[in-house]
Design a protein around this motif. Structure first.
Motif, PDB file in Angstrom:
ATOM      1  N   PHE A 333      24.616  37.914  26.543  1.00 39.13           N
ATOM      2  CA  PHE A 333      25.292  38.991  27.257  1.00 39.13           C
ATOM      3  C   PHE A 333      25.681  38.447  28.625  1.00 39.13           C
ATOM      4  CE2 PHE A 333      25.557  42.659  30.067  1.00 39.13           C
ATOM      5  CZ  PHE A 333      26.376  43.509  29.321  1.00 39.13           C
ATOM      6  N   ILE A 334      26.957  38.568  28.963  1.00 36.93           N
ATOM      7  CA  ILE A 334      27.414  38.054  30.254  1.00 36.93           C
ATOM      8  C   ILE A 334      27.422  39.197  31.258  1.00 36.93           C
ATOM      9  CG2 ILE A 334      29.289  36.863  31.473  1.00 36.93           C
ATOM     10  CD1 ILE A 334      30.179  35.750  28.743  1.00 36.93           C
ATOM     11  N   GLU A 339      33.904  42.018  41.384  1.00 33.82           N
ATOM     12  CA  GLU A 339      35.248  41.818  40.820  1.00 33.82           C
ATOM     13  C   GLU A 339      35.547  40.357  40.506  1.00 33.82           C
ATOM     14  OE1 GLU A 339      37.941  43.509  39.938  1.00 33.82           O
ATOM     15  OE2 GLU A 339      36.801  45.380  40.135  1.00 33.82           O
ATOM     16  N   GLU A 340      35.259  39.505  41.519  1.00 30.61           N
ATOM     17  CA  GLU A 340      35.659  38.111  41.405  1.00 30.61           C
ATOM     18  C   GLU A 340      34.903  37.424  40.257  1.00 30.61           C
ATOM     19  OE1 GLU A 340      35.255  35.975  45.104  1.00 30.61           O
ATOM     20  OE2 GLU A 340      35.842  34.110  44.094  1.00 30.61           O
ATOM     21  N   ALA A 341      33.603  37.695  40.195  1.00 30.30           N
ATOM     22  CA  ALA A 341      32.778  37.105  39.140  1.00 30.30           C
ATOM     23  C   ALA A 341      33.256  37.570  37.768  1.00 30.30           C
ATOM     24  CB  ALA A 341      31.313  37.485  39.350  1.00 30.30           C
ATOM     25  N   ALA A 345      34.420  35.273  34.790  1.00 26.20           N
ATOM     26  CA  ALA A 345      33.578  35.256  33.582  1.00 26.20           C
ATOM     27  C   ALA A 345      34.322  35.704  32.326  1.00 26.20           C
ATOM     28  CB  ALA A 345      32.352  36.158  33.788  1.00 26.20           C
ATOM     29  N   PHE A 346      35.333  36.545  32.497  1.00 23.37           N
ATOM     30  CA  PHE A 346      35.999  37.092  31.304  1.00 23.37           C
ATOM     31  C   PHE A 346      36.559  35.997  30.384  1.00 23.37           C
ATOM     32  CE2 PHE A 346      39.471  39.095  28.945  1.00 23.37           C
ATOM     33  CZ  PHE A 346      38.722  40.046  28.250  1.00 23.37           C
ATOM     34  N   GLU A 362      29.978  42.779  30.299  1.00 22.96           N
ATOM     35  CA  GLU A 362      30.237  44.052  30.980  1.00 22.96           C
ATOM     36  C   GLU A 362      31.673  44.012  31.502  1.00 22.96           C
ATOM     37  OE1 GLU A 362      28.926  46.984  31.515  1.00 22.96           O
ATOM     38  OE2 GLU A 362      30.526  47.484  32.929  1.00 22.96           O
ATOM     39  N   MET A 363      32.489  44.940  31.022  1.00 26.29           N
ATOM     40  CA  MET A 363      33.898  44.930  31.436  1.00 26.29           C
ATOM     41  C   MET A 363      34.155  45.876  32.597  1.00 26.29           C
ATOM     42  SD  MET A 363      36.112  44.565  28.005  1.00 26.29           S
ATOM     43  CE  MET A 363      35.366  43.933  26.526  1.00 26.29           C
TER      44      MET A 363
END
Ligand code: AMP
Length: 423
Positions: A333-334, A339-341, A345-346, A362-363
């Motif tokens: 699970f990421i 915001e930046e992370a 990460a996406f 987590e979106m």
């Protein structure tokens, strides 16, 4: 709110892993014995089912979903179509229509999918239910029947159900059944006034069905009825002996069930059901048998065949009791913080999924605490934490949710490292 149709069901994601496991186990086993998948339509002309299943069966008399399909101006009458109540009729139709018997008539098929019968809804009985089917065309050998029964026993064993028993009977053939029919009809006629309405009506056209009736009065009237198994011709008796001897050789548990006639008209010789005690003394999880006359009856050459249908819904219920299915949990699970992370990460998440690592992210912008909670709930084996600090330091934190151990994963090799560790 619009609810689903009575007798229909949803199979929810929490149940699907079990269904998939059952299907995969069946496919693996069937394909090992040379069965090939066939996919047939969900609808056929009503006549196909009426002719193959039999006009006097419950299915055809009461349970089919039939409707008139509007025709163009040229055709006179609307065409009657039916949602398939079983698979054999369609498979036979396909076998004939595509002349699959030409050259080598021997073909082994399997299929799985929904069937439709307008039965009274009750626990374990649905109006759309699922079956797994297997059929062998082109051999009259008793060993084909044994193969089918042994496959069913083995399938259930692989799924953790080892108390199965095959119930067996023989329905004879056009050589010996007519004489038995007469004996049976005489017995029935002497007790006709005690039978239910359905049986009164069916007894002339299909007296065997009276043996199969579930109504108590009919059962009682039929207790002393002559048994088909005692009226077989030599060929049918030999066939049945091979089936029972071979099953014994293979240590497949079976019992003789003289009242097993099955609802369908086209069965000849071996007929069987597979029973287990897992759901109590419920009815069968699978049933089948030989239908040597059907291919010809539906307009094909005279080719023998044998097959079975497993009740998938019931099988799933049985297996669930034996081995509750684990809902699959992601490896990772990421958890990005900020915001930046999240933007960094996406793409990792997309690439990891492409590389076959089961993962989630987590979106939205949830707090780390909320994200850890979710990771726990879905059973993620690892959590990758990345926030502002981690971005500055050039390494994310990989937490093993079991051992609680944490390690730093350099951002520049992040995807490759995680694929190597978790893939
Ligand atoms: P049949 O095609 O009637 O021989 O049925 C084969 C198997 O399908 C049975 O042994 C049941 O397990 C299953 N089955 C038949 N009808 C239903 C139903 N209405 N709902 C759920 N399972 C069914």
């Amino acid at each position: 709110m619009i609810q689903l149709i009575r007798g229909f069901r949803d199979i929810l994601p929490s149940d699907v892993p079990l269904w998939q496991r059952i299907e995969q186990t069946a496919v693996e086993l069937f394909e090992a014995y040379g069965f090939a998948e066939i996919r047939i339509p969900i609808m056929e002309k009503t006549e196909l089912f009426a002719r193959s299943i039999g006009e006097t069966t419950d299915i055809v008399e009461k349970e089919m979903y039939t409707f008139a399909d509007r025709q163009g101006a040229k055709q006179k009458a609307d065409e009657l179509l039916t949602l398939r109540p079983e698979a054999t009729a369609s498979i036979v139709r396909a076998y004939i229509q595509h002349k699959m018997y030409a050259g080598d008539p021997l073909h082994k098929f399997y299929m799985t999918g929904p069937m439709f019968r307008r039965e009274r809804p009750q626990k374990g009985r649905y109006r759309q239910f699922y079956q797994i089917d297997a059929e062998i065309f082109g051999t009259g050998s008793a060993y084909a029947d044994v193969l089918l029964i042994s496959m069913l026993t083995e399938l259930l064993r692989r799924l953790g159900v080892d108390d199965t028993k095959a119930h067996l009977n023989s329905l004879g053939c056009p050589e010996c059944r007519p004489a038995y029919r007469e004996t049976l009809t005489a017995y029935i006629d002497a007790r006709a006034d005690r039978l239910c309405e359905d049986c009164q009506r069916r007894k002339t056209r299909n007296p065997l069905r009276v043996l199969d009736c579930k109504v108590t009065a009919c059962r009682e009237a039929m207790t002393q009825a002559p048994e088909l198994i005692d009226h077989l011709c030599d060929a049918c008796r030999d066939h049945f002996a091979i089936v029972t001897e071979s099953l014994a050789d293979l240590s497949v548990p079976y019992v003789l069930d003289k009242r097993l006639v099955r609802g369908l008209d086209y069965y000849t010789r071996t007929t069987f059901e597979i029973h287990t005690e897992v759901l109590g003394a419920q009815s069968a999880v699978a049933g089948g048998g030989r239908y040597d006359g059907l291919v010809e009856a539906l307009g094909g050459p005279s080719i023998p065949a044998s097959g079975f249908a497993i009740g998938f819904d019931r099988l799933a219920e049985i297996v669930a009791q034996k081995q509750p299915a684990a809902v699959p949990a992601p490896a990772l699970f990421i958890a990005p913080i900020g915001e930046e992370a999240r933007a960094r990460a996406f793409p990792w998440f997309i690439e990891l999924g492409q590389a076959g690592v089961t993962c989630d992210i987590e979106m939205g912008g949830k707090s780390l605490k909320a994200q850890m909670k979710r990771a726990n709930r879905i059973g993620a084996a690892h959590v990758l934490i990345v926030g502002e600090t981690e971005l500055v330091q050039g390494a994310a934190i990989l937490r093993d949710m079991n051992t609680k151990a944490q390690q730093a994963v350099p951002l520049e090799r992040l995807v490759a490292t995680l694929v190597a560790e978790l893939g």
